[in-house]
Design a protein around this motif. Structure first.
Motif, PDB file in Angstrom:
ATOM      1  N   ASN A 253     -11.986  33.023  21.179  1.00 16.69           N
ATOM      2  CA  ASN A 253     -11.267  31.758  21.005  1.00 16.69           C
ATOM      3  C   ASN A 253     -10.022  32.020  20.170  1.00 16.69           C
ATOM      4  O   ASN A 253     -10.083  32.054  18.938  1.00 16.69           O
ATOM      5  CB  ASN A 253     -12.164  30.723  20.325  1.00 16.69           C
ATOM      6  N   PRO A 254      -8.876  32.205  20.817  1.00 14.92           N
ATOM      7  CA  PRO A 254      -7.643  32.560  20.104  1.00 14.92           C
ATOM      8  C   PRO A 254      -7.195  31.521  19.079  1.00 14.92           C
ATOM      9  O   PRO A 254      -6.374  31.821  18.214  1.00 14.92           O
ATOM     10  CB  PRO A 254      -6.607  32.677  21.239  1.00 14.92           C
ATOM     11  N   THR A 255      -7.728  30.293  19.167  1.00 15.15           N
ATOM     12  CA  THR A 255      -7.319  29.256  18.205  1.00 15.15           C
ATOM     13  C   THR A 255      -8.118  29.339  16.915  1.00 15.15           C
ATOM     14  O   THR A 255      -7.845  28.593  15.982  1.00 15.15           O
ATOM     15  CB  THR A 255      -7.490  27.850  18.813  1.00 15.15           C
ATOM     16  N   GLN A 256      -9.111  30.235  16.878  1.00 15.24           N
ATOM     17  CA  GLN A 256      -9.928  30.366  15.688  1.00 15.24           C
ATOM     18  C   GLN A 256      -9.749  31.738  15.038  1.00 15.24           C
ATOM     19  O   GLN A 256      -9.303  32.700  15.674  1.00 15.24           O
ATOM     20  CB  GLN A 256     -11.420  30.181  16.019  1.00 15.24           C
ATOM     21  N   LEU A 257     -10.097  31.791  13.772  1.00  9.81           N
ATOM     22  CA  LEU A 257     -10.081  33.044  13.019  1.00  9.81           C
ATOM     23  C   LEU A 257     -11.494  33.299  12.513  1.00  9.81           C
ATOM     24  O   LEU A 257     -12.172  32.382  12.043  1.00  9.81           O
ATOM     25  CB  LEU A 257      -9.116  32.934  11.830  1.00  9.81           C
ATOM     26  N   LYS A 258     -11.941  34.540  12.631  1.00 12.02           N
ATOM     27  CA  LYS A 258     -13.273  34.895  12.159  1.00 12.02           C
ATOM     28  C   LYS A 258     -13.165  35.546  10.789  1.00 12.02           C
ATOM     29  O   LYS A 258     -12.339  36.423  10.569  1.00 12.02           O
ATOM     30  CB  LYS A 258     -13.943  35.848  13.153  1.00 12.02           C
ATOM     31  N   LEU A 259     -14.008  35.091   9.855  1.00 11.84           N
ATOM     32  CA  LEU A 259     -14.053  35.668   8.517  1.00 11.84           C
ATOM     33  C   LEU A 259     -15.402  36.340   8.312  1.00 11.84           C
ATOM     34  O   LEU A 259     -16.451  35.704   8.441  1.00 11.84           O
ATOM     35  CB  LEU A 259     -13.847  34.591   7.448  1.00 11.84           C
ATOM     36  N   LYS A 260     -15.380  37.619   8.010  1.00  7.18           N
ATOM     37  CA  LYS A 260     -16.602  38.364   7.719  1.00  7.18           C
ATOM     38  C   LYS A 260     -16.738  38.490   6.203  1.00  7.18           C
ATOM     39  O   LYS A 260     -15.877  39.065   5.540  1.00  7.18           O
ATOM     40  CB  LYS A 260     -16.556  39.739   8.375  1.00  7.18           C
ATOM     41  N   ILE A 261     -17.816  37.937   5.696  1.00  8.71           N
ATOM     42  CA  ILE A 261     -18.009  37.861   4.248  1.00  8.71           C
ATOM     43  C   ILE A 261     -19.108  38.802   3.801  1.00  8.71           C
ATOM     44  O   ILE A 261     -20.194  38.838   4.394  1.00  8.71           O
ATOM     45  CB  ILE A 261     -18.345  36.415   3.832  1.00  8.71           C
ATOM     46  N   LYS A 262     -18.819  39.575   2.776  1.00  7.35           N
ATOM     47  CA  LYS A 262     -19.823  40.376   2.088  1.00  7.35           C
ATOM     48  C   LYS A 262     -19.766  39.968   0.618  1.00  7.35           C
ATOM     49  O   LYS A 262     -18.771  40.211  -0.057  1.00  7.35           O
ATOM     50  CB  LYS A 262     -19.553  41.869   2.241  1.00  7.35           C
ATOM     51  N   ALA A 263     -20.817  39.306   0.167  1.00  9.39           N
ATOM     52  CA  ALA A 263     -20.853  38.783  -1.203  1.00  9.39           C
ATOM     53  C   ALA A 263     -21.844  39.572  -2.037  1.00  9.39           C
ATOM     54  O   ALA A 263     -22.957  39.857  -1.595  1.00  9.39           O
ATOM     55  CB  ALA A 263     -21.233  37.303  -1.197  1.00  9.39           C
ATOM     56  N   ASN A 264     -21.441  39.889  -3.251  1.00 11.74           N
ATOM     57  CA  ASN A 264     -22.296  40.607  -4.191  1.00 11.74           C
ATOM     58  C   ASN A 264     -22.381  39.791  -5.479  1.00 11.74           C
ATOM     59  O   ASN A 264     -21.719  40.094  -6.468  1.00 11.74           O
ATOM     60  CB  ASN A 264     -21.731  42.002  -4.467  1.00 11.74           C
ATOM     61  N   PRO A 265     -23.192  38.724  -5.473  1.00 11.58           N
ATOM     62  CA  PRO A 265     -23.259  37.843  -6.641  1.00 11.58           C
ATOM     63  C   PRO A 265     -23.835  38.547  -7.868  1.00 11.58           C
ATOM     64  O   PRO A 265     -24.566  39.530  -7.766  1.00 11.58           O
ATOM     65  CB  PRO A 265     -24.187  36.715  -6.175  1.00 11.58           C
ATOM     66  N   VAL A 266     -23.510  37.997  -9.023  1.00  9.21           N
ATOM     67  CA  VAL A 266     -24.017  38.519 -10.286  1.00  9.21           C
ATOM     68  C   VAL A 266     -25.530  38.317 -10.373  1.00  9.21           C
ATOM     69  O   VAL A 266     -26.080  37.361  -9.842  1.00  9.21           O
ATOM     70  CB  VAL A 266     -23.313  37.792 -11.461  1.00  9.21           C
ATOM     71  N   ASN A 267     -26.202  39.242 -11.020  1.00 16.81           N
ATOM     72  CA  ASN A 267     -27.613  39.097 -11.384  1.00 16.81           C
ATOM     73  C   ASN A 267     -28.593  39.313 -10.240  1.00 16.81           C
ATOM     74  O   ASN A 267     -29.743  38.881 -10.326  1.00 16.81           O
ATOM     75  CB  ASN A 267     -27.886  37.731 -12.019  1.00 16.81           C
ATOM     76  N   ILE A 268     -28.137  39.922  -9.150  1.00 12.54           N
ATOM     77  CA  ILE A 268     -29.058  40.263  -8.065  1.00 12.54           C
ATOM     78  C   ILE A 268     -28.747  41.682  -7.610  1.00 12.54           C
ATOM     79  O   ILE A 268     -27.740  42.283  -8.009  1.00 12.54           O
ATOM     80  CB  ILE A 268     -28.924  39.311  -6.862  1.00 12.54           C
ATOM     81  N   THR A 269     -29.609  42.220  -6.784  1.00 11.57           N
ATOM     82  CA  THR A 269     -29.388  43.543  -6.200  1.00 11.57           C
ATOM     83  C   THR A 269     -29.275  43.385  -4.696  1.00 11.57           C
ATOM     84  O   THR A 269     -30.206  42.904  -4.049  1.00 11.57           O
ATOM     85  CB  THR A 269     -30.557  44.485  -6.536  1.00 11.57           C
ATOM     86  N   GLY A 270     -28.145  43.763  -4.140  1.00  8.98           N
ATOM     87  CA  GLY A 270     -27.958  43.673  -2.695  1.00  8.98           C
ATOM     88  C   GLY A 270     -26.809  42.747  -2.317  1.00  8.98           C
ATOM     89  O   GLY A 270     -26.402  41.891  -3.088  1.00  8.98           O
ATOM     90  N   LEU A 271     -26.311  42.949  -1.103  1.00 11.35           N
ATOM     91  CA  LEU A 271     -25.211  42.147  -0.565  1.00 11.35           C
ATOM     92  C   LEU A 271     -25.730  41.037   0.337  1.00 11.35           C
ATOM     93  O   LEU A 271     -26.767  41.183   0.986  1.00 11.35           O
ATOM     94  CB  LEU A 271     -24.254  43.031   0.236  1.00 11.35           C
ATOM     95  N   ILE A 272     -24.987  39.942   0.366  1.00  9.95           N
ATOM     96  CA  ILE A 272     -25.247  38.863   1.314  1.00  9.95           C
ATOM     97  C   ILE A 272     -24.092  38.838   2.305  1.00  9.95           C
ATOM     98  O   ILE A 272     -22.935  38.813   1.902  1.00  9.95           O
ATOM     99  CB  ILE A 272     -25.370  37.502   0.614  1.00  9.95           C
ATOM    100  N   GLU A 273     -24.414  38.882   3.588  1.00 10.58           N
ATOM    101  CA  GLU A 273     -23.371  38.917   4.608  1.00 10.58           C
ATOM    102  C   GLU A 273     -23.399  37.631   5.428  1.00 10.58           C
ATOM    103  O   GLU A 273     -24.464  37.080   5.702  1.00 10.58           O
ATOM    104  CB  GLU A 273     -23.545  40.137   5.523  1.00 10.58           C
TER     105      GLU A 273
END
Length: 367
Positions: A342-362
């Protein structure tokens, strides 16, 4: 042991009164039963309890023991009232009166949820079911709500839902997660019925990067909450239920949320998702909102040759600032990608590493 000293992700708070930055002040919608025979078809907006309790058009009164939704809203406004100059407040709430509706018909609750999507400032959904509803019916409604919340998040408009049932004990609430088709989702939390409105207020008034159990209640005095043994508290927490207690690190007791957990917390430890802790999910949700806010003004640059590079530079700056302030750890990224389907949209890929946890959230969202 239950959590008696909650994670303290206390960092540099630049503007504790800011609503637009997500630092507390989350706007909720309450969807619940009142027993009113002719409930308003509209989603109503209230900035104080006096407006909410009106029996005339525009209110959800009268005050009565059967008016569960109104009672919850009263508790919310009591707790969200600012008592110190630097307290975070909530300027208004939304509410949908479903009368005496039963969870047997899921649309009694899912339709108001869908209608509330027109109110783009809502970040919290709070559901109050009636005592006579069955665990299977309530769980079915919550599973449907969870699916809708997944779609909201993919569109860059994340919310978290909190639910309770009038008069149910924590043992009865636990049936909603123990059923084979029960609710076990990081975007849906169960909350003990007693003081439900105040619990939602405490969460809404907590900055997104803090554990809601870090702050004591403003309107609750020590001794209000039930005294429970460590073993009982541990069981309630393991059942994925948010409850309150008095924390006693010394001679003084502090009424607080024990630990804000989602229903996915009920899963075995080796399967338990990182975002089963509400403070983690709220932190990631705010990163999503901030990323969308950064990207939206740039969407009309789409035809320029350097469009993606310019968007990415702004997203990199957003992540760098989050890390600098201590809201996120190194490894947190938001990547802009052309969405070929869909050329009218943009895809955002998120990798979050919040404080106080172990591991990434995607997560992947579409703008």
């Amino acid at each position: 042991m239950p959590i008696t000293e909650t994670p303290k992700i206390k960092i540099y708070k630049e503007d504790s009164l800011s609503l637009s930055s997500g630092e507390g002040g989350e706007i909720p919608i309450f969807i619940g039963v009142t027993a009113n025979e002719t409930p308003s078809a509209n989603i109503l907006k209230f900035s104080n309890y006096n407006d909410a309790k009106k029996s005339t058009a525009g209110g959800i009164g009268p005050e009565a023991d059967t008016n569960t939704l109104l009672s919850v809203i009263k508790d919310f406004f009591e707790e969200s009232k600012r008592v110190a100059v630097d307290d975070v407040g909530v300027p208004y709430i939304y509410a949908k009166d479903v009368g005496a509706a039963s969870a047997e018909t899921a649309t009694n609750f899912t339709n108001p949820k869908e209608a509330s999507k027109t109110k783009q400032d809502i970040q919290v959904e709070a559901y109050i079911f009636k005592q006579e509803d069955t665990p299977a019916n309530i769980a079915s409604v919550l599973v449907a709500i969870a699916e809708s919340l997944k779609t909201d998040k993919q569109k860059g408009k994340p919310r978290i839902a909190y639910a309770t049932v009038k008069g149910w004990t924590v043992t009865e609430l636990a049936r909603l997660t123990s059923l084979a088709n029960g609710i076990k989702d990081s975007d849906v939390a169960l909350v003990e019925y007693d003081q439900f409105g105040k619990t939602i207020a405490r969460i809404c008034c907590t900055p997104y990067y803090d554990e809601p159990g870090y702050y004591p209640y403003r309107s609750v005095i020590p001794g209000t909450f039930k005294e429970r043994t460590d073993t009982v508290e541990e069981t309630i927490q393991a059942n994925g239920i948010i409850f309150n207690h008095d924390e006693k690190p010394g001679k003084v007791a502090y009424p607080k949320i024990n630990l804000a957990v989602a229903t996915s917390y009920v899963k075995p430890i080796d399967e338990r998702p990182i975002d089963s802790l509400i403070h983690v999910n709220r932190n990631v949700n705010q990163l999503i909102r901030d990323a969308v806010e950064v990207v939206y003004p740039q969407l009309k640059r789409r035809e320029t040759e350097t469009y993606i590079q310019e968007v990415q530079a702004d997203l990199d700056l957003l992540c760098a600032n989050k890390i600098k302030k201590g809201y996120m750890l190194e490894g947190t990224t938001v990547t802009a990608v052309e969405y070929k389907q869909n050329p009218t949209q943009l895809k955002l890929k998120i990798k979050a590493n919040p404080v106080n946890i172990t591991g990434l959230i995607e997560a992947t969202i579409y703008v």
